[in-house]
Design an enzyme around this catalytic site. Structure first.
Site, PDB file in Angstrom:
ATOM      1  CD  GLN A 161      -2.894  -1.138   2.431  1.00 40.73           C
ATOM      2  OE1 GLN A 161      -2.402  -1.658   3.543  1.00 40.73           O
ATOM      3  NE2 GLN A 161      -3.855  -0.174   2.379  1.00 40.73           N
ATOM      4  CG  ASN A 195      -2.488  -6.926   8.726  1.00 42.36           C
ATOM      5  OD1 ASN A 195      -2.397  -6.067   9.749  1.00 42.36           O
ATOM      6  ND2 ASN A 195      -3.294  -6.815   7.858  1.00 42.36           N
ATOM      7  CD  GLU A 196      -7.056  -6.779   9.075  1.00 40.68           C
ATOM      8  OE1 GLU A 196      -7.699  -6.861   7.719  1.00 40.68           O
ATOM      9  OE2 GLU A 196      -7.274  -5.782   9.695  1.00 40.68           O
ATOM     10  CD  GLU A 222      -4.262  -2.285   9.882  1.00 41.04           C
ATOM     11  OE1 GLU A 222      -5.289  -1.894   9.207  1.00 41.04           O
ATOM     12  OE2 GLU A 222      -3.366  -3.025   9.464  1.00 41.04           O
ATOM     13  CD  GLU A 256      -6.807   2.008   2.718  1.00 37.27           C
ATOM     14  OE1 GLU A 256      -7.238   0.569   3.085  1.00 37.27           O
ATOM     15  OE2 GLU A 256      -6.174   2.432   3.462  1.00 37.27           O
ATOM     16  CD1 TRP A 257      -6.287  -3.055   1.647  1.00 38.65           C
ATOM     17  CD2 TRP A 257      -4.704  -4.169   0.448  1.00 38.65           C
ATOM     18  NE1 TRP A 257      -5.069  -3.224   2.207  1.00 38.65           N
ATOM     19  CE2 TRP A 257      -4.102  -3.881   1.614  1.00 38.65           C
ATOM     20  CE3 TRP A 257      -4.148  -4.754  -0.638  1.00 38.65           C
ATOM     21  CZ2 TRP A 257      -2.779  -4.222   1.792  1.00 38.65           C
ATOM     22  CZ3 TRP A 257      -2.994  -5.136  -0.508  1.00 38.65           C
ATOM     23  CH2 TRP A 257      -2.266  -4.856   0.700  1.00 38.65           C
ATOM     24  CG  PHE A 302      -8.256   4.627   5.540  1.00 33.57           C
ATOM     25  CD1 PHE A 302      -8.792   4.436   6.844  1.00 33.57           C
ATOM     26  CD2 PHE A 302      -8.813   3.904   4.761  1.00 33.57           C
ATOM     27  CE1 PHE A 302     -10.206   3.546   6.884  1.00 33.57           C
ATOM     28  CE2 PHE A 302      -9.836   3.086   4.700  1.00 33.57           C
ATOM     29  CZ  PHE A 302     -10.715   2.985   5.852  1.00 33.57           C
TER      30      PHE A 302
END
EC number: 3.2.1.21
Length: 529
Positions: free
Chosen positions: A54, A202-203, A417, A473-474, A482
Protein backbone atom coordinates in the site's frame (compact mmCIF):
# COMPACT_ATOMS: atom_id res chain seq x y z
CA UNK A 1 -19.12 -32.16 28.35
CA UNK A 2 -22.30 -31.13 26.54
CA UNK A 3 -23.64 -29.45 29.68
CA UNK A 4 -20.33 -27.70 30.29
CA UNK A 5 -20.27 -26.46 26.71
CA UNK A 6 -23.79 -25.11 27.04
CA UNK A 7 -22.86 -23.29 30.23
CA UNK A 8 -19.84 -21.68 28.57
CA UNK A 9 -21.95 -20.59 25.60
CA UNK A 10 -24.64 -19.22 27.88
CA UNK A 11 -22.08 -17.21 29.81
CA UNK A 12 -20.60 -15.85 26.59
CA UNK A 13 -24.01 -14.77 25.32
CA UNK A 14 -24.75 -13.06 28.61
CA UNK A 15 -21.45 -11.23 28.24
CA UNK A 16 -22.55 -9.85 24.86
CA UNK A 17 -25.48 -8.15 26.54
CA UNK A 18 -23.51 -6.95 29.57
CA UNK A 19 -20.85 -5.32 27.40
CA UNK A 20 -23.51 -3.28 25.64
CA UNK A 21 -24.23 -1.58 28.97
CA UNK A 22 -20.56 -1.18 29.94
CA UNK A 23 -19.39 0.66 26.81
CA UNK A 24 -21.84 3.50 26.23
CA UNK A 25 -20.80 6.21 23.79
CA UNK A 26 -20.74 9.93 24.29
CA UNK A 27 -24.03 11.47 23.25
CA UNK A 28 -23.96 13.13 19.86
CA UNK A 29 -23.79 16.88 19.99
CA UNK A 30 -22.17 17.09 23.43
CA UNK A 31 -18.65 18.40 23.79
CA UNK A 32 -16.14 15.59 24.05
CA UNK A 33 -14.10 15.44 27.26
CA UNK A 34 -10.40 16.31 26.90
CA UNK A 35 -7.90 13.58 26.17
CA UNK A 36 -4.14 13.48 25.62
CA UNK A 37 -1.10 11.27 25.98
CA UNK A 38 -1.24 12.08 29.69
CA UNK A 39 -4.57 10.24 29.92
CA UNK A 40 -2.77 6.93 29.32
CA UNK A 41 -0.35 4.96 31.50
CA UNK A 42 3.34 5.72 31.40
CA UNK A 43 5.01 3.72 28.64
CA UNK A 44 1.86 3.40 26.53
CA UNK A 45 2.93 3.44 22.87
CA UNK A 46 1.37 5.60 20.16
CA UNK A 47 2.17 5.12 16.50
CA UNK A 48 0.87 4.79 12.97
CA UNK A 49 0.64 1.78 10.67
CA UNK A 50 1.28 1.00 7.02
CA UNK A 51 1.93 -1.95 4.73
CA UNK A 52 4.47 -2.59 2.00
CA UNK A 53 2.17 -2.95 -1.02
CA UNK A 54 0.00 0.00 0.00
CA UNK A 55 2.90 2.37 0.68
CA UNK A 56 6.22 1.45 -0.89
CA UNK A 57 5.83 1.47 -4.64
CA UNK A 58 9.10 0.61 -6.35
CA UNK A 59 7.39 -2.50 -7.65
CA UNK A 60 10.14 -3.41 -10.11
CA UNK A 61 13.03 -1.63 -8.39
CA UNK A 62 15.83 -2.91 -6.20
CA UNK A 63 15.53 -6.56 -7.19
CA UNK A 64 11.97 -6.96 -5.92
CA UNK A 65 10.04 -9.87 -7.40
CA UNK A 66 6.30 -9.78 -8.13
CA UNK A 67 3.83 -10.51 -5.35
CA UNK A 68 0.33 -11.93 -5.69
CA UNK A 69 -1.00 -8.36 -5.45
CA UNK A 70 1.07 -7.28 -8.45
CA UNK A 71 -0.43 -10.14 -10.42
CA UNK A 72 -3.96 -9.54 -9.13
CA UNK A 73 -4.06 -5.83 -9.92
CA UNK A 74 -2.48 -6.21 -13.35
CA UNK A 75 -4.40 -9.28 -14.49
CA UNK A 76 -7.75 -8.38 -12.86
CA UNK A 77 -7.94 -4.57 -12.85
CA UNK A 78 -11.74 -4.80 -12.98
CA UNK A 79 -11.65 -6.01 -9.36
CA UNK A 80 -10.16 -2.68 -8.25
CA UNK A 81 -12.72 0.15 -8.13
CA UNK A 82 -10.57 2.60 -10.10
CA UNK A 83 -8.53 -0.09 -11.92
CA UNK A 84 -5.39 1.12 -10.12
CA UNK A 85 -2.47 -0.71 -8.52
CA UNK A 86 0.38 -0.29 -6.04
CA UNK A 87 3.19 0.04 -8.56
CA UNK A 88 4.00 3.48 -7.16
CA UNK A 89 1.54 3.75 -4.23
CA UNK A 90 2.82 6.55 -1.91
CA UNK A 91 6.39 6.01 -3.13
CA UNK A 92 7.69 5.44 0.39
CA UNK A 93 10.43 3.43 -1.29
CA UNK A 94 12.01 6.78 -2.15
CA UNK A 95 10.35 9.11 0.36
CA UNK A 96 10.74 7.13 3.59
CA UNK A 97 13.00 9.74 5.19
CA UNK A 98 10.34 12.40 4.74
CA UNK A 99 7.76 10.05 6.25
CA UNK A 100 9.94 9.30 9.27
CA UNK A 101 10.51 13.01 9.76
CA UNK A 102 6.74 13.50 9.78
CA UNK A 103 6.35 10.87 12.51
CA UNK A 104 9.06 12.53 14.55
CA UNK A 105 7.41 15.94 14.22
CA UNK A 106 4.06 14.54 15.37
CA UNK A 107 5.67 12.88 18.38
CA UNK A 108 4.87 9.30 17.40
CA UNK A 109 6.61 6.63 19.48
CA UNK A 110 6.44 3.81 16.93
CA UNK A 111 5.82 2.90 13.31
CA UNK A 112 4.31 -0.38 12.20
CA UNK A 113 5.29 -1.29 8.67
CA UNK A 114 5.44 -4.55 6.77
CA UNK A 115 8.28 -6.14 4.87
CA UNK A 116 7.64 -7.15 1.29
CA UNK A 117 8.47 -10.87 1.21
CA UNK A 118 9.21 -10.68 -2.52
CA UNK A 119 11.61 -7.77 -1.96
CA UNK A 120 13.67 -9.94 0.42
CA UNK A 121 13.23 -13.37 -1.19
CA UNK A 122 11.77 -12.98 -4.69
CA UNK A 123 11.09 -16.73 -4.68
CA UNK A 124 12.16 -18.97 -1.81
CA UNK A 125 15.37 -19.00 0.20
CA UNK A 126 16.86 -21.36 -2.37
CA UNK A 127 16.53 -18.54 -4.90
CA UNK A 128 18.81 -16.32 -2.86
CA UNK A 129 18.46 -13.27 -0.64
CA UNK A 130 18.02 -9.93 -2.40
CA UNK A 131 20.62 -7.73 -0.74
CA UNK A 132 19.11 -4.54 -2.19
CA UNK A 133 15.89 -5.35 -0.37
CA UNK A 134 17.80 -5.94 2.86
CA UNK A 135 19.50 -2.57 2.42
CA UNK A 136 16.20 -0.75 1.95
CA UNK A 137 14.75 -2.09 5.20
CA UNK A 138 18.03 -1.54 7.06
CA UNK A 139 17.93 2.08 5.95
CA UNK A 140 14.29 2.46 7.02
CA UNK A 141 14.86 0.84 10.43
CA UNK A 142 17.99 2.89 11.08
CA UNK A 143 16.23 6.10 10.06
CA UNK A 144 13.37 5.34 12.45
CA UNK A 145 15.71 4.62 15.35
CA UNK A 146 17.75 7.75 14.66
CA UNK A 147 14.55 9.77 15.13
CA UNK A 148 13.51 7.91 18.28
CA UNK A 149 10.73 5.91 16.59
CA UNK A 150 10.39 2.20 17.43
CA UNK A 151 9.90 -0.20 14.49
CA UNK A 152 7.03 -2.69 14.80
CA UNK A 153 7.58 -5.05 11.87
CA UNK A 154 4.91 -7.13 10.16
CA UNK A 155 6.33 -10.04 8.19
CA UNK A 156 3.26 -10.71 6.07
CA UNK A 157 0.60 -8.20 5.03
CA UNK A 158 -1.04 -10.21 2.21
CA UNK A 159 1.69 -9.87 -0.47
CA UNK A 160 3.29 -13.32 -0.78
CA UNK A 161 5.69 -13.96 -3.68
CA UNK A 162 3.97 -14.85 -6.95
CA UNK A 163 6.74 -17.42 -7.47
CA UNK A 164 5.33 -19.53 -4.60
CA UNK A 165 1.78 -19.10 -5.89
CA UNK A 166 2.95 -20.44 -9.25
CA UNK A 167 5.01 -23.23 -7.69
CA UNK A 168 2.44 -24.80 -5.34
CA UNK A 169 -0.55 -22.41 -4.98
CA UNK A 170 0.88 -20.50 -2.05
CA UNK A 171 -0.99 -20.87 1.23
CA UNK A 172 -3.11 -23.72 -0.11
CA UNK A 173 -0.03 -25.94 0.21
CA UNK A 174 1.69 -27.01 3.45
CA UNK A 175 4.96 -26.29 1.63
CA UNK A 176 4.40 -22.61 2.41
CA UNK A 177 4.98 -23.25 6.11
CA UNK A 178 8.69 -23.94 5.77
CA UNK A 179 9.21 -21.29 3.10
CA UNK A 180 7.56 -18.70 5.34
CA UNK A 181 9.65 -19.79 8.31
CA UNK A 182 12.85 -19.43 6.26
CA UNK A 183 11.76 -15.96 5.17
CA UNK A 184 11.02 -14.98 8.77
CA UNK A 185 14.38 -16.30 9.94
CA UNK A 186 16.12 -14.25 7.27
CA UNK A 187 14.44 -11.17 8.74
CA UNK A 188 15.33 -12.14 12.31
CA UNK A 189 18.97 -12.53 11.29
CA UNK A 190 19.15 -9.29 9.33
CA UNK A 191 17.02 -6.94 11.46
CA UNK A 192 16.46 -8.59 14.84
CA UNK A 193 19.25 -6.73 16.59
CA UNK A 194 17.15 -3.56 16.23
CA UNK A 195 13.55 -4.78 15.86
CA UNK A 196 11.96 -5.60 19.21
CA UNK A 197 8.37 -6.22 18.08
CA UNK A 198 7.62 -8.76 15.35
CA UNK A 199 4.21 -9.58 13.86
CA UNK A 200 3.94 -12.77 11.85
CA UNK A 201 0.67 -12.19 9.98
CA UNK A 202 -1.68 -9.26 9.54
CA UNK A 203 -5.39 -10.11 9.50
CA UNK A 204 -5.41 -13.71 8.30
CA UNK A 205 -9.22 -13.41 8.30
CA UNK A 206 -9.15 -10.77 5.57
CA UNK A 207 -6.56 -12.60 3.52
CA UNK A 208 -8.46 -15.88 3.60
CA UNK A 209 -12.06 -14.66 3.41
CA UNK A 210 -11.52 -12.01 0.74
CA UNK A 211 -8.83 -13.88 -1.16
CA UNK A 212 -10.33 -17.39 -1.14
CA UNK A 213 -14.06 -17.07 -0.29
CA UNK A 214 -15.22 -13.84 -1.96
CA UNK A 215 -12.35 -13.63 -4.43
CA UNK A 216 -12.26 -9.83 -4.37
CA UNK A 217 -8.67 -9.64 -3.16
CA UNK A 218 -5.46 -11.46 -4.08
CA UNK A 219 -4.98 -14.25 -4.97
CA UNK A 220 -8.54 -13.90 -6.29
CA UNK A 221 -9.81 -17.45 -5.78
CA UNK A 222 -13.43 -18.41 -5.09
CA UNK A 223 -16.28 -20.58 -6.31
CA UNK A 224 -17.67 -19.42 -9.65
CA UNK A 225 -21.01 -18.38 -8.12
CA UNK A 226 -19.43 -16.16 -5.43
CA UNK A 227 -19.21 -12.37 -5.66
CA UNK A 228 -15.75 -12.45 -7.23
CA UNK A 229 -16.91 -14.79 -10.03
CA UNK A 230 -13.50 -16.44 -10.02
CA UNK A 231 -12.19 -18.85 -12.62
CA UNK A 232 -10.76 -21.18 -9.96
CA UNK A 233 -11.32 -21.83 -6.29
CA UNK A 234 -13.56 -23.43 -3.67
CA UNK A 235 -15.16 -20.95 -1.26
CA UNK A 236 -16.23 -23.75 1.06
CA UNK A 237 -12.77 -25.25 1.64
CA UNK A 238 -9.91 -23.05 0.53
CA UNK A 239 -10.37 -20.22 3.08
CA UNK A 240 -10.04 -22.75 5.91
CA UNK A 241 -7.05 -24.47 4.31
CA UNK A 242 -5.16 -21.23 3.69
CA UNK A 243 -5.70 -19.93 7.22
CA UNK A 244 -4.87 -23.31 8.75
CA UNK A 245 -1.49 -23.10 7.05
CA UNK A 246 -1.07 -19.51 8.24
CA UNK A 247 -1.70 -20.56 11.83
CA UNK A 248 0.82 -23.39 11.51
CA UNK A 249 3.37 -21.08 9.86
CA UNK A 250 2.80 -18.58 12.64
CA UNK A 251 3.29 -21.19 15.36
CA UNK A 252 6.42 -22.66 13.73
CA UNK A 253 7.90 -19.18 13.39
CA UNK A 254 7.11 -18.20 16.98
CA UNK A 255 8.73 -21.40 18.21
CA UNK A 256 11.80 -20.69 16.06
CA UNK A 257 12.07 -17.12 17.37
CA UNK A 258 11.66 -18.12 21.00
CA UNK A 259 14.13 -21.01 20.80
CA UNK A 260 16.82 -19.35 18.70
CA UNK A 261 16.59 -15.56 18.79
CA UNK A 262 14.50 -14.14 21.63
CA UNK A 263 17.00 -14.51 24.46
CA UNK A 264 19.74 -12.78 22.46
CA UNK A 265 17.66 -10.16 20.64
CA UNK A 266 15.25 -9.51 23.53
CA UNK A 267 12.25 -8.94 21.29
CA UNK A 268 8.62 -10.02 21.34
CA UNK A 269 6.49 -11.69 18.70
CA UNK A 270 2.77 -11.78 18.02
CA UNK A 271 0.03 -11.79 15.39
CA UNK A 272 -2.58 -9.25 14.26
CA UNK A 273 -6.28 -10.17 14.02
CA UNK A 274 -9.42 -8.40 12.84
CA UNK A 275 -11.67 -7.23 15.62
CA UNK A 276 -15.04 -6.12 14.26
CA UNK A 277 -17.76 -6.14 16.89
CA UNK A 278 -21.18 -7.71 16.33
CA UNK A 279 -24.30 -6.48 18.11
CA UNK A 280 -27.36 -8.78 18.27
CA UNK A 281 -30.02 -7.38 15.93
CA UNK A 282 -32.73 -8.08 18.47
CA UNK A 283 -33.07 -9.23 22.07
CA UNK A 284 -33.86 -12.75 20.91
CA UNK A 285 -31.63 -15.72 21.69
CA UNK A 286 -31.31 -16.44 17.97
CA UNK A 287 -29.80 -12.98 17.37
CA UNK A 288 -27.44 -13.36 20.33
CA UNK A 289 -26.39 -16.78 19.06
CA UNK A 290 -25.77 -15.30 15.62
CA UNK A 291 -23.62 -12.49 17.05
CA UNK A 292 -21.53 -15.05 18.92
CA UNK A 293 -21.12 -17.19 15.81
CA UNK A 294 -20.07 -14.13 13.81
CA UNK A 295 -17.40 -13.44 16.42
CA UNK A 296 -16.31 -17.08 16.38
CA UNK A 297 -15.95 -17.11 12.59
CA UNK A 298 -13.93 -13.88 12.55
CA UNK A 299 -11.93 -13.57 15.77
CA UNK A 300 -12.41 -16.98 17.36
CA UNK A 301 -11.15 -18.67 14.18
CA UNK A 302 -7.68 -17.61 15.37
CA UNK A 303 -7.97 -16.74 19.05
CA UNK A 304 -9.43 -20.11 20.03
CA UNK A 305 -6.47 -22.07 18.57
CA UNK A 306 -4.01 -19.57 20.07
CA UNK A 307 -5.59 -19.83 23.52
CA UNK A 308 -7.16 -23.31 23.58
CA UNK A 309 -5.42 -25.23 20.81
CA UNK A 310 -8.46 -25.82 18.58
CA UNK A 311 -11.06 -24.06 16.48
CA UNK A 312 -14.31 -22.85 18.11
CA UNK A 313 -16.95 -25.50 18.64
CA UNK A 314 -19.37 -23.58 16.43
CA UNK A 315 -16.93 -23.77 13.51
CA UNK A 316 -16.25 -27.45 14.02
CA UNK A 317 -19.97 -28.21 14.11
CA UNK A 318 -21.01 -26.03 11.16
CA UNK A 319 -18.05 -26.52 8.82
CA UNK A 320 -17.51 -30.21 9.54
CA UNK A 321 -14.87 -32.00 7.52
CA UNK A 322 -14.17 -28.92 5.42
CA UNK A 323 -12.37 -27.49 8.45
CA UNK A 324 -8.82 -28.88 8.82
CA UNK A 325 -7.88 -30.53 12.11
CA UNK A 326 -4.84 -29.94 14.27
CA UNK A 327 -2.78 -32.93 15.27
CA UNK A 328 -2.01 -33.21 18.98
CA UNK A 329 1.48 -31.86 18.37
CA UNK A 330 0.20 -28.99 16.22
CA UNK A 331 -2.41 -28.08 18.81
CA UNK A 332 0.24 -27.85 21.50
CA UNK A 333 2.46 -25.76 19.25
CA UNK A 334 -0.27 -23.26 18.28
CA UNK A 335 -1.64 -22.89 21.81
CA UNK A 336 0.07 -19.97 23.52
CA UNK A 337 2.19 -19.09 20.48
CA UNK A 338 2.38 -15.34 21.06
CA UNK A 339 3.77 -12.67 23.34
CA UNK A 340 1.08 -10.20 22.31
CA UNK A 341 -1.99 -9.93 20.12
CA UNK A 342 -2.57 -7.05 17.73
CA UNK A 343 -6.20 -6.11 17.14
CA UNK A 344 -7.37 -4.02 14.19
CA UNK A 345 -10.70 -2.33 14.85
CA UNK A 346 -12.66 -0.14 12.46
CA UNK A 347 -16.36 -0.87 12.59
CA UNK A 348 -19.26 -2.85 14.02
CA UNK A 349 -22.40 -4.45 12.58
CA UNK A 350 -25.64 -6.05 13.65
CA UNK A 351 -25.96 -9.82 13.45
CA UNK A 352 -29.11 -11.90 13.11
CA UNK A 353 -29.79 -15.58 12.58
CA UNK A 354 -29.63 -16.71 8.95
CA UNK A 355 -31.08 -20.24 8.79
CA UNK A 356 -29.40 -22.63 6.35
CA UNK A 357 -31.26 -23.38 3.14
CA UNK A 358 -31.43 -26.87 1.70
CA UNK A 359 -29.14 -27.46 -1.23
CA UNK A 360 -27.19 -24.24 -0.72
CA UNK A 361 -23.60 -24.00 -1.92
CA UNK A 362 -20.91 -24.28 0.74
CA UNK A 363 -19.02 -21.06 1.41
CA UNK A 364 -17.19 -19.54 4.32
CA UNK A 365 -19.40 -16.49 3.74
CA UNK A 366 -22.55 -18.37 4.80
CA UNK A 367 -21.15 -21.04 7.12
CA UNK A 368 -21.76 -19.00 10.29
CA UNK A 369 -25.50 -18.74 9.53
CA UNK A 370 -25.31 -15.10 10.58
CA UNK A 371 -26.83 -12.27 8.59
CA UNK A 372 -24.63 -9.19 8.96
CA UNK A 373 -26.16 -5.76 8.44
CA UNK A 374 -25.25 -2.17 9.18
CA UNK A 375 -28.73 -1.04 10.20
CA UNK A 376 -31.71 -2.00 12.36
CA UNK A 377 -35.21 -0.90 11.38
CA UNK A 378 -33.65 1.40 8.81
CA UNK A 379 -31.42 3.12 11.36
CA UNK A 380 -27.65 2.61 10.86
CA UNK A 381 -25.57 1.38 13.78
CA UNK A 382 -23.47 4.50 13.34
CA UNK A 383 -22.59 7.22 10.82
CA UNK A 384 -21.55 5.94 7.39
CA UNK A 385 -17.89 6.43 6.46
CA UNK A 386 -16.69 6.51 2.85
CA UNK A 387 -16.52 2.73 2.42
CA UNK A 388 -19.78 0.82 2.08
CA UNK A 389 -18.81 -1.63 4.84
CA UNK A 390 -17.87 1.05 7.35
CA UNK A 391 -20.14 2.46 10.06
CA UNK A 392 -18.60 4.49 12.89
CA UNK A 393 -19.28 2.82 16.25
CA UNK A 394 -16.74 3.76 18.95
CA UNK A 395 -18.39 1.55 21.58
CA UNK A 396 -17.30 -1.47 19.56
CA UNK A 397 -13.61 -1.12 20.37
CA UNK A 398 -14.43 -1.10 24.09
CA UNK A 399 -16.83 -4.03 23.80
CA UNK A 400 -14.36 -6.07 21.75
CA UNK A 401 -11.51 -5.50 24.19
CA UNK A 402 -13.61 -6.51 27.19
CA UNK A 403 -14.85 -9.57 25.30
CA UNK A 404 -11.24 -10.61 24.65
CA UNK A 405 -10.40 -9.95 28.29
CA UNK A 406 -13.22 -12.17 29.56
CA UNK A 407 -13.03 -14.95 26.96
CA UNK A 408 -9.32 -15.23 26.20
CA UNK A 409 -7.48 -14.61 29.44
CA UNK A 410 -6.75 -10.91 29.00
CA UNK A 411 -3.62 -11.18 26.81
CA UNK A 412 -1.30 -8.27 26.11
CA UNK A 413 -2.97 -6.25 23.35
CA UNK A 414 -1.88 -3.57 20.92
CA UNK A 415 -4.50 -1.78 18.85
CA UNK A 416 -2.52 -2.07 15.63
CA UNK A 417 -4.99 -0.34 13.29
CA UNK A 418 -7.82 2.11 13.90
CA UNK A 419 -8.98 4.85 11.57
CA UNK A 420 -11.64 6.13 9.20
CA UNK A 421 -11.79 6.96 5.51
CA UNK A 422 -13.17 9.80 3.42
CA UNK A 423 -14.01 9.90 -0.28
CA UNK A 424 -11.14 10.92 -2.53
CA UNK A 425 -12.80 13.94 -4.12
CA UNK A 426 -10.38 14.96 -6.86
CA UNK A 427 -12.17 18.26 -7.46
CA UNK A 428 -11.90 19.42 -3.85
CA UNK A 429 -9.32 22.17 -3.25
CA UNK A 430 -6.35 21.06 -1.17
CA UNK A 431 -7.19 23.49 1.60
CA UNK A 432 -10.59 21.83 2.02
CA UNK A 433 -9.21 18.29 1.72
CA UNK A 434 -7.04 18.92 4.78
CA UNK A 435 -10.07 19.69 6.96
CA UNK A 436 -10.84 16.19 8.24
CA UNK A 437 -12.79 17.00 11.39
CA UNK A 438 -14.75 13.74 11.12
CA UNK A 439 -11.47 11.85 11.46
CA UNK A 440 -10.49 13.88 14.52
CA UNK A 441 -13.83 13.06 16.12
CA UNK A 442 -13.39 9.39 15.19
CA UNK A 443 -9.99 9.19 16.88
CA UNK A 444 -11.11 11.19 19.90
CA UNK A 445 -14.13 8.97 20.56
CA UNK A 446 -12.26 5.72 19.94
CA UNK A 447 -9.45 6.72 22.27
CA UNK A 448 -12.03 7.55 24.94
CA UNK A 449 -13.62 4.14 24.40
CA UNK A 450 -10.19 2.52 24.59
CA UNK A 451 -9.57 4.24 27.92
CA UNK A 452 -12.90 2.94 29.18
CA UNK A 453 -11.91 -0.63 28.33
CA UNK A 454 -8.54 -0.16 30.02
CA UNK A 455 -10.30 1.26 33.07
CA UNK A 456 -12.19 -2.04 33.23
CA UNK A 457 -9.00 -4.08 33.01
CA UNK A 458 -8.26 -4.61 29.31
CA UNK A 459 -4.51 -5.17 29.00
CA UNK A 460 -3.74 -2.72 26.18
CA UNK A 461 -0.18 -1.45 25.75
CA UNK A 462 -0.32 0.63 22.59
CA UNK A 463 -2.38 2.22 19.83
CA UNK A 464 -1.57 2.64 16.12
CA UNK A 465 -3.59 4.90 13.84
CA UNK A 466 -4.37 3.82 10.30
CA UNK A 467 -2.80 5.47 8.58
CA UNK A 468 0.18 7.78 8.34
CA UNK A 469 -0.61 8.56 4.70
CA UNK A 470 -3.37 8.24 2.16
CA UNK A 471 -2.54 5.08 0.24
CA UNK A 472 -3.65 2.28 -2.06
CA UNK A 473 -6.67 0.80 -0.27
CA UNK A 474 -6.78 -2.66 -1.85
CA UNK A 475 -10.02 -3.31 -3.79
CA UNK A 476 -11.00 0.35 -3.36
CA UNK A 477 -7.79 1.57 -4.95
CA UNK A 478 -7.30 5.30 -4.46
CA UNK A 479 -11.01 6.15 -4.25
CA UNK A 480 -10.86 6.59 -0.47
CA UNK A 481 -8.34 8.24 1.84
CA UNK A 482 -7.42 6.93 5.31
CA UNK A 483 -4.36 9.09 5.97
CA UNK A 484 -3.77 11.70 8.61
CA UNK A 485 -1.44 13.16 5.99
CA UNK A 486 -2.71 14.00 2.50
CA UNK A 487 -0.86 12.57 -0.49
CA UNK A 488 -1.10 14.46 -3.79
CA UNK A 489 -0.93 11.61 -6.28
CA UNK A 490 -0.83 14.07 -9.19
CA UNK A 491 2.03 16.23 -7.96
CA UNK A 492 5.06 14.15 -7.06
CA UNK A 493 3.42 12.41 -4.09
CA UNK A 494 3.74 15.57 -2.00
CA UNK A 495 2.60 15.12 1.59
CA UNK A 496 0.50 17.66 3.49
CA UNK A 497 -0.57 17.31 7.13
CA UNK A 498 -4.33 17.19 7.58
CA UNK A 499 -5.99 18.70 10.62
CA UNK A 500 -5.94 15.22 12.19
CA UNK A 501 -2.13 15.15 12.00
CA UNK A 502 -2.05 18.48 13.82
CA UNK A 503 -4.53 17.10 16.36
CA UNK A 504 -2.29 14.09 16.99
CA UNK A 505 0.73 16.36 17.40
CA UNK A 506 -1.07 18.27 20.12
CA UNK A 507 -2.45 15.06 21.65
CA UNK A 508 1.05 13.54 21.82
CA UNK A 509 2.87 16.52 23.30
CA UNK A 510 5.01 15.36 26.20
CA UNK A 511 4.64 17.47 29.30
CA UNK A 512 4.11 16.94 33.00
CA UNK A 513 1.55 14.32 33.93
CA UNK A 514 -0.54 16.54 36.23
CA UNK A 515 -4.21 15.91 35.72
CA UNK A 516 -3.68 12.36 34.52
CA UNK A 517 -6.16 10.86 36.95
CA UNK A 518 -8.73 13.56 36.25
CA UNK A 519 -8.55 12.96 32.50
CA UNK A 520 -8.87 9.21 32.99
CA UNK A 521 -11.93 9.73 35.15
CA UNK A 522 -13.56 12.08 32.65
CA UNK A 523 -12.86 9.70 29.77
CA UNK A 524 -14.26 6.77 31.70
CA UNK A 525 -17.42 8.62 32.66
CA UNK A 526 -18.05 9.46 29.02
CA UNK A 527 -18.31 5.76 28.20
CA UNK A 528 -20.11 4.39 31.24
CA UNK A 529 -23.47 4.63 32.89
Amino acid sequence: MAVAGAMVMSGALLLLHLLAFTCVACNGGSELPPISRRSFPKGFIFGTSSSSYQFEGGAVLGGRGPSIWDTFTHQSPDKITDRSNGDVACDSYHLYKEDVRSMKEMGMDAYRFSISWSRILPSALSGGVNREGISYYNNLINELLSKGVQPFVTLFHWDSPQALEDKYKGFLSPNIINDYKEYAETCFKEFGDRVKHWITFNEPWTFCSMGYASGIMAPGRCSSWEVGKCRVGDSGREPYTACHHQLLAHAETVRLYKEKYQALQKGKIGIILNADWFVPLSQSKSSSDAARRALDFMLGWFMDPLIRGDYPLSMRELVGNRLPEFSKEQSGMVKGAFDFIGLNYYTSSYADNDPPSHGHNNSYNTDAHAKITGSRNGIPIGPQAASFWFHIYPEGICEMLLYVKENYGNPTIYITENGVDEVNNKTMPLEEALKDDTRIEYYHKHLLALLSAMRDGANVKGYFAWSLLDNFEWAEGYTVRFGINFVDYDDGMKRYPKNSARWFKKFLQKSNRDGNKRLKRVAYNAFSN
